[in-house]
Design an enzyme around this catalytic site. Structure first.
Site, PDB file in Angstrom:
ATOM      1  N   ASP A  94      14.763  45.245 -23.305  1.00 11.95           N
ATOM      2  CA  ASP A  94      15.975  44.466 -22.654  1.00 11.95           C
ATOM      3  C   ASP A  94      17.309  45.351 -21.961  1.00 11.95           C
ATOM      4  OD1 ASP A  94      17.148  42.747 -22.227  1.00 11.95           O
ATOM      5  OD2 ASP A  94      17.522  42.717 -24.834  1.00 11.95           O
ATOM      6  N   ALA A  95      16.793  45.993 -20.698  1.00 11.48           N
ATOM      7  CA  ALA A  95      17.600  46.312 -19.736  1.00 11.48           C
ATOM      8  C   ALA A  95      18.699  45.408 -18.848  1.00 11.48           C
ATOM      9  CB  ALA A  95      17.001  47.007 -19.518  1.00 11.48           C
ATOM     10  N   LYS A  96      17.823  44.670 -18.720  1.00 18.64           N
ATOM     11  CA  LYS A  96      19.098  43.449 -17.908  1.00 18.64           C
ATOM     12  C   LYS A  96      19.616  43.708 -16.739  1.00 18.64           C
ATOM     13  CE  LYS A  96      20.004  40.340 -21.990  1.00 18.64           C
ATOM     14  NZ  LYS A  96      19.157  41.284 -23.342  1.00 18.64           N
ATOM     15  N   ARG A  97      18.785  44.727 -15.909  1.00 21.67           N
ATOM     16  CA  ARG A  97      18.980  45.234 -14.448  1.00 21.67           C
ATOM     17  C   ARG A  97      18.644  44.462 -13.636  1.00 21.67           C
ATOM     18  NH1 ARG A  97      20.328  48.760 -18.241  1.00 21.67           N
ATOM     19  NH2 ARG A  97      20.019  50.927 -17.815  1.00 21.67           N
TER      20      ARG A  97
END
Length: 275
Positions: A94-97
């Protein structure tokens, strides 16, 4: 860590009678104090949560910010956590890059090659070329942020043009970038009323749904509007499971809460004739 195809994920859901994703978001200010005496309290916390829930869930979702905030030691804890998760369980970074092509290429290399996650959350608002580098990896998944539960979602995601919200334009456009075999979407549980319309646009894609439990989302509503013939849902619970107790019985209480959620999921899977 083995690759995870759509068929294998569906198989896990049917075998475990669960579509539970557990968020591994360890906060040193919230984990039981007796763990703080250990060399790596973050990993020990995650390890006990995994031991207590691995037969009840089909995915784990570490929120990368909780590890990055601790610097090198946090990233080492993340690596140990990833290595400890059973191969049969889906892993989500869950990095939302979300950045331009070359930068996205490096993010993809970091999370898919170096850390070997099965999937990563990606913000699609810089367009197709910012997402494509993640989609080039065979049997790796991209999970696009579409509609979130937070109050600020209305600032941009829900803005309408020609009677259509911005998130709907993003959904329709991005659905042509790849297939349900390697792309999912994030839809907040408190937006359950939108799931029916989203399902009409992407009937086969998996949806990652955070917000059930502490954030007020309804599992029954999410299942009613979002489930398809293969289930097609990964419902995440973080705080409601991992922080069920701040005492030495935290893992036992985490299992109790995860088990209660799994039993409800089993009912929804039977109701939808998935199992």
């Amino acid at each position: 860590m083995e690759l995870m195809t759509r068929e294998e994920l569906i198989k896990q859901i049917k075998e475990k009678k669960s579509f539970l994703c557990v968020g591994l978001d360890p906060d040193l200010s919230r984990i039981p104090v007796h763990l703080l005496e250990l060399e790596d309290p973050i990993f020990e916390f995650n390890k006990q949560i995994i031991d207590a829930t691995k037969d009840l869930c089909v995915a784990y979702k570490p929120n990368i910010a909780f590890y990055e905030a601790l610097g090198v030691s946090g990233m080492m804890s993340l690596e140990k956590t990833l290595n400890y998760i059973p191969d049969s369980i889906f892993t989500i970074a869950d990095a939302k890059r979300g950045d331009i092509g070359n930068t996205s290429k490096m993010y993809a290399k970091a999370f898919f090659e170096n850390m070997n996650f099965h999937s990563i959350t990606v913000a699609p608002y810089m367009g197709k070329d910012s997402v494509t580098p993640f989609l080039t990896y065979k049997n790796k998944w991209v999970i696009l942020l579409i509609l979130t539960s937070n109050e600020g979602a209305k600032d941009f995601q829900l803005i309408e043009s020609n009677n259509k919200a911005l998130y709907q334009y993003v959904l329709e456009t991005s659905s042509g970038w790849s297939s349900p075999d390697n792309m999912m979407y994030v839809v907040g549980a408190t937006r359950a009323e939108s799931l029916h319309e989203i399902r009409q646009t992407v009937p086969e894609h998996f949806l990652l749904v955070p917000g059930v439990g502490n954030q007020g989302g309804s599992l029954a509503e999410v299942s009613k509007y979002g489930m398809n013939k293969d289930c097609g849902l990964l419902v995440n619970s973080s705080r409601g499971i991992i922080y069920a107790s701040a005492e030495k019985n935290f893992a036992e209480m985490a299992r109790k809460n995860a088990s209660e959620l799994q039993k409800k999921m089993q009912i929804e899977l039977i109701r939808a004739h998935v199992i």
